[in-house]
Motif scaffolding. Structure first.
Motif, mmCIF file in Angstrom:
data_model
loop_
_atom_site.group_PDB
_atom_site.id
_atom_site.type_symbol
_atom_site.label_atom_id
_atom_site.label_comp_id
_atom_site.label_asym_id
_atom_site.label_seq_id
_atom_site.Cartn_x
_atom_site.Cartn_y
_atom_site.Cartn_z
ATOM 1 N N ALA A 24 -3.918 -0.524 -5.796
ATOM 2 C CA ALA A 24 -3.212 0.029 -4.643
ATOM 3 C C ALA A 24 -4.116 0.113 -3.424
ATOM 4 N N SER A 25 -5.415 0.290 -3.660
ATOM 5 C CA SER A 25 -6.350 0.413 -2.542
ATOM 6 C C SER A 25 -6.591 -0.908 -1.837
ATOM 7 N N ARG A 26 -5.965 -2.011 -2.329
ATOM 8 C CA ARG A 26 -6.134 -3.341 -1.728
ATOM 9 C C ARG A 26 -4.904 -3.786 -0.955
ATOM 10 N N THR A 27 -3.950 -2.889 -0.764
ATOM 11 C CA THR A 27 -2.668 -3.302 -0.198
ATOM 12 C C THR A 27 -2.533 -3.069 1.301
ATOM 13 N N LEU A 28 -3.433 -2.297 1.917
ATOM 14 C CA LEU A 28 -3.304 -1.827 3.308
ATOM 15 C C LEU A 28 -2.214 -0.760 3.443
ATOM 16 N N LEU A 29 -1.706 -0.272 2.320
ATOM 17 C CA LEU A 29 -0.599 0.687 2.355
ATOM 18 C C LEU A 29 -0.979 2.053 1.792
ATOM 19 N N MET A 30 -2.139 2.164 1.132
ATOM 20 C CA MET A 30 -2.526 3.415 0.486
ATOM 21 C C MET A 30 -3.573 4.164 1.294
ATOM 22 N N ASP A 31 -3.403 5.475 1.409
ATOM 23 C CA ASP A 31 -4.414 6.347 1.998
ATOM 24 C C ASP A 31 -5.554 6.475 0.992
ATOM 25 N N VAL A 32 -6.737 6.006 1.371
ATOM 26 C CA VAL A 32 -7.845 5.917 0.430
ATOM 27 C C VAL A 32 -8.385 7.292 0.052
ATOM 28 N N ASN A 33 -8.098 8.299 0.840
ATOM 29 C CA ASN A 33 -8.527 9.658 0.508
ATOM 30 C C ASN A 33 -7.495 10.385 -0.348
ATOM 31 N N ARG A 34 -6.219 10.260 -0.002
ATOM 32 C CA ARG A 34 -5.165 10.971 -0.739
ATOM 33 C C ARG A 34 -4.688 10.205 -1.967
ATOM 34 N N LEU A 35 -5.023 8.914 -2.056
ATOM 35 C CA LEU A 35 -4.599 8.064 -3.173
ATOM 36 C C LEU A 35 -3.082 8.039 -3.298
ATOM 37 N N ALA A 36 -2.424 7.928 -2.149
ATOM 38 C CA ALA A 36 -0.962 7.896 -2.100
ATOM 39 C C ALA A 36 -0.524 6.921 -1.015
ATOM 40 N N TRP A 37 0.690 6.369 -1.168
ATOM 41 C CA TRP A 37 1.223 5.497 -0.118
ATOM 42 C C TRP A 37 1.293 6.278 1.196
ATOM 43 N N ASP A 38 0.890 5.644 2.267
ATOM 44 C CA ASP A 38 0.822 6.304 3.571
ATOM 45 C C ASP A 38 2.028 5.897 4.419
ATOM 46 N N ASP A 39 2.764 6.885 4.931
ATOM 47 C CA ASP A 39 3.964 6.594 5.709
ATOM 48 C C ASP A 39 3.646 5.801 6.969
ATOM 49 N N GLY A 40 2.511 6.108 7.603
ATOM 50 C CA GLY A 40 2.133 5.380 8.812
ATOM 51 C C GLY A 40 1.869 3.912 8.536
ATOM 52 N N MET A 41 1.199 3.613 7.437
ATOM 53 C CA MET A 41 0.925 2.224 7.077
ATOM 54 C C MET A 41 2.207 1.512 6.630
ATOM 55 N N ARG A 42 3.061 2.236 5.912
ATOM 56 C CA ARG A 42 4.337 1.620 5.520
ATOM 57 C C ARG A 42 5.149 1.219 6.753
ATOM 58 N N THR A 43 5.144 2.088 7.754
ATOM 59 C CA THR A 43 5.875 1.785 8.993
ATOM 60 C C THR A 43 5.252 0.608 9.713
ATOM 61 N N LEU A 44 3.914 0.590 9.765
ATOM 62 C CA LEU A 44 3.205 -0.479 10.474
ATOM 63 C C LEU A 44 3.524 -1.846 9.867
ATOM 64 N N PHE A 45 3.609 -1.908 8.546
ATOM 65 C CA PHE A 45 3.825 -3.189 7.870
ATOM 66 C C PHE A 45 5.276 -3.380 7.417
ATOM 67 N N GLY A 46 6.141 -2.433 7.761
ATOM 68 C CA GLY A 46 7.557 -2.580 7.428
ATOM 69 C C GLY A 46 7.829 -2.592 5.943
ATOM 70 N N ALA A 47 7.134 -1.720 5.180
ATOM 71 C CA ALA A 47 7.246 -1.718 3.725
ATOM 72 C C ALA A 47 8.165 -0.589 3.261
ATOM 73 N N PRO A 48 9.360 -0.884 2.759
ATOM 74 C CA PRO A 48 10.262 0.169 2.281
ATOM 75 C C PRO A 48 9.673 0.900 1.083
ATOM 76 N N ALA A 49 9.748 2.215 1.095
ATOM 77 C CA ALA A 49 9.215 3.015 -0.013
ATOM 78 C C ALA A 49 9.896 2.666 -1.329
ATOM 79 N N ALA A 50 11.173 2.285 -1.266
ATOM 80 C CA ALA A 50 11.954 2.047 -2.480
ATOM 81 C C ALA A 50 11.460 0.869 -3.305
ATOM 82 N N CYS A 51 10.674 -0.026 -2.700
ATOM 83 C CA CYS A 51 10.216 -1.202 -3.447
ATOM 84 C C CYS A 51 8.792 -1.057 -3.973
ATOM 85 N N LEU A 52 8.115 0.050 -3.617
ATOM 86 C CA LEU A 52 6.712 0.197 -3.981
ATOM 87 C C LEU A 52 6.560 0.807 -5.373
ATOM 88 N N PRO A 53 5.537 0.378 -6.117
ATOM 89 C CA PRO A 53 5.306 0.934 -7.453
ATOM 90 C C PRO A 53 4.689 2.329 -7.386
#
Length: 494
Positions: A187-216
């Motif tokens: 997950a840390s290689r996707t540009l979508l995870m907050d490396v400190n919180r170890l969780a998908w980051d809403d700001g990065m999801r918005t930046l790359f247009g990644a719907p939360a519903a499709c993420l593992p």
């Protein structure tokens, strides 16, 4: 006598799948390897067929069990390690891929990354994810697929489609579609995870247009992700309990458990990682901040430098230029001349990674004249791979403030004695090669064994790790400086 416990490790790499079976003493008792197709639909594009990858895994599992003389019921656990940033989309119901997967080497999103840099997003991306804006990573690959694969975005937003890197795809298939997960290292290689919180980051999801519903779901690196279900090669009910990206698995397999311990894996690409402990270290020299693993709630971080082309340079000499018939021919050919002369090879066949980060760079042979032979080209190719690692090691020394007293190496290309000696020479540091070069599989197996309770701690892997060969630097300082000077000049022109 207690019955031995066996762990199966799936090492799903860029050019092939390797499956190993290890006993509880970490001895390899069976293995199998199969290559699969590389697709190059356009210049700079690299793709894989997810179904073909899965077929190679099924085949290798069956053959490895046969090689070991074991049945699937003898296995205590399964571990997975994988090529990391390669990304795909598949239907949640049934698992049919929507398209080919986009491989980590693919450069089709270079313009997207450049546009985001021009918009001033680089600093925010680095601070949040520890990564840089480069087509190497998964975020822009997902953006591209959602825009260019028919119906993908609408289905992703509805949750009908699963996104994932190869680890996610394999767990999905192994569990019969029951698990849609990834581990923190991938997950840390996707540009979508907050490396400190170890969780998908809403700001990065918005930046790359990644719907939360499709993420593992993001999980640790040694825990249960589900059990086998519906596989042709394994019975139902075997725990899948270890998972890490290939380079993090190799760091683990090299027993680099303490801050400052480092390794370099020479596979299709070459990757240098240093364990930096429980706190992420941000680079000033173009390296990546990444998650090494998370075990029992404790996270280890790493600094990483990536060279996109290592063993792939030898494959190119074999398949592209037809200079050699098989990969093993490159060392005797290169050794047939005493030095490369003025010939320099910059292996930028898929752009330049850290510390340069020039996706537009292309491969370059420089210094060719009438006296140049294929042997000079072969030797320069091996030296070019080692020179890239020199640049990474120097950047890591500056960032970490630590010297690298010895340099652990692994991966198929590390078996090349000529290249390893040159690596020691240009680094001015001992290069240490273990007896077992498949440390990526070793790391995956050990993580799985930890997750399934086969081992209780890391002492077992320290005992299992054994030195195979040590390469001591022999090059005179003035010769080393001459190599570095011509290398730097060639990189500027690549």
């Amino acid at each position: 006598m207690a019955k031995a416990k066996y762990v199966l490790a799936v090492d799903q790499g860029t050019t092939g799948t390797h499956v190993s079976i290890l006993d509880d003493k970490l001895r390899v008792v069976g293995s199998s390897y199969r290559e699969f197709t590389q697709y190059f639909p356009k210049p700079g594009w690299v793709e894989h067929d997810l179904e073909e990858i899965w077929a190679s895994v099924e085949q290798c599992v069956r053959l490895a069990l046969k090689d070991a003389g074991l049945a699937g019921k003898d296995l205590a656990a399964v571990g997975i390690t994988n090529q990391r940033e390669t990304s795909g989309l598949w239907m949640r119901d049934g698992g049919k891929p929507l398209s080919h997967a986009i491989v980590w080497q693919d450069r089709r999103t270079s313009e997207h990354c450049a546009k985001l840099r021009q918009q001033g997003e680089e600093a925010r991306v680095r601070q949040t994810t520890g990564l840089v804006l480069d087509p190497y990573f998964s975020g822009t690959k997902l953006s591209w697929m959602l825009e260019h694969v028919k119906g993908a975005r609408k289905r992703a937003e509805k949750g009908e489609v699963c996104f994932g890197t190869v680890d996610t795809w394999l767990v999905y298939k192994m569990t019969g579609g029951q698990s849609h997960v990834t581990d923190v290292s991938n997950a840390s290689r996707t540009l979508l995870m907050d490396v400190n919180r170890l969780a998908w980051d809403d700001g990065m999801r918005t930046l790359f247009g990644a719907p939360a519903a499709c993420l593992p779901e993001i999980r640790g690196s040694a825990e249960s992700y589900g059990t086998t279900r519906g596989m042709k090669s394994l019975p139902d009910g075997i725990p899948i309990s270890g998972m890490a990206g290939d380079q993090q698995a190799a760091l683990f397999g090299q027993a680099c458990f303490n801050p400052g311990e480092s390794k370099c894996t020479y596979g299709t690409g070459a990757f240098l990682l240093m364990n930096t402990g429980e706190t992420p270290v941000y680079s000033k020299a173009g390296l990546l901040t990444t998650v090494a693993w998370k075990i029992n709630g404790k996270t280890a971080y790493a600094l990483e430098g990536s060279s996109f082309i290592a063993g792939a340079a030898v494959q190119w000499l074999r398949d592209g230029l037809k200079v050699i018939k098989k990969a093993g021919d490159v060392e005797p050919l290169a050794a047939s001349v005493k030095e490369s002369g003025d010939v320099v090879f910059v292996p930028a066949l898929a752009g330049l990674g850290a510390p340069h980060w020039r996706p537009e760079a292309r491969g370059l042979f420089a210094g060719i004249d009438r006296s140049t032979t294929v042997a000079h080209l072969a030797r320069a190719a091996l030296e070019g791979v080692a020179m890239q690692i020199h640049d990474l090691a120097e950047a890591m020394r500056r960032d970490s403030g630590r010297e690298i007293p010895s340099f652990k190496v692994d991966g198929g290309a590390s078996a090349n004695n000529l290249m390893m000696q040159f690596q020691a020479d240009v680094l001015g540091t001992e290069v240490v090669r273990p007896q077992n070069l498949q440390t990526t599989s070793l790391g995956a197996a050990f993580l799985a064994g930890l997750g399934a309770g086969v081992w209780s701690g890391t002492d077992a892997i320290r005992r299992a790790w054994k030195v195979g060969k040590v390469f001591k630097p022999k090059m005179k300082p003035e010769v080393r400086e001459r190599y570095l000077t011509k290398w730097r000049r060639a990189v500027e022109r690549a």
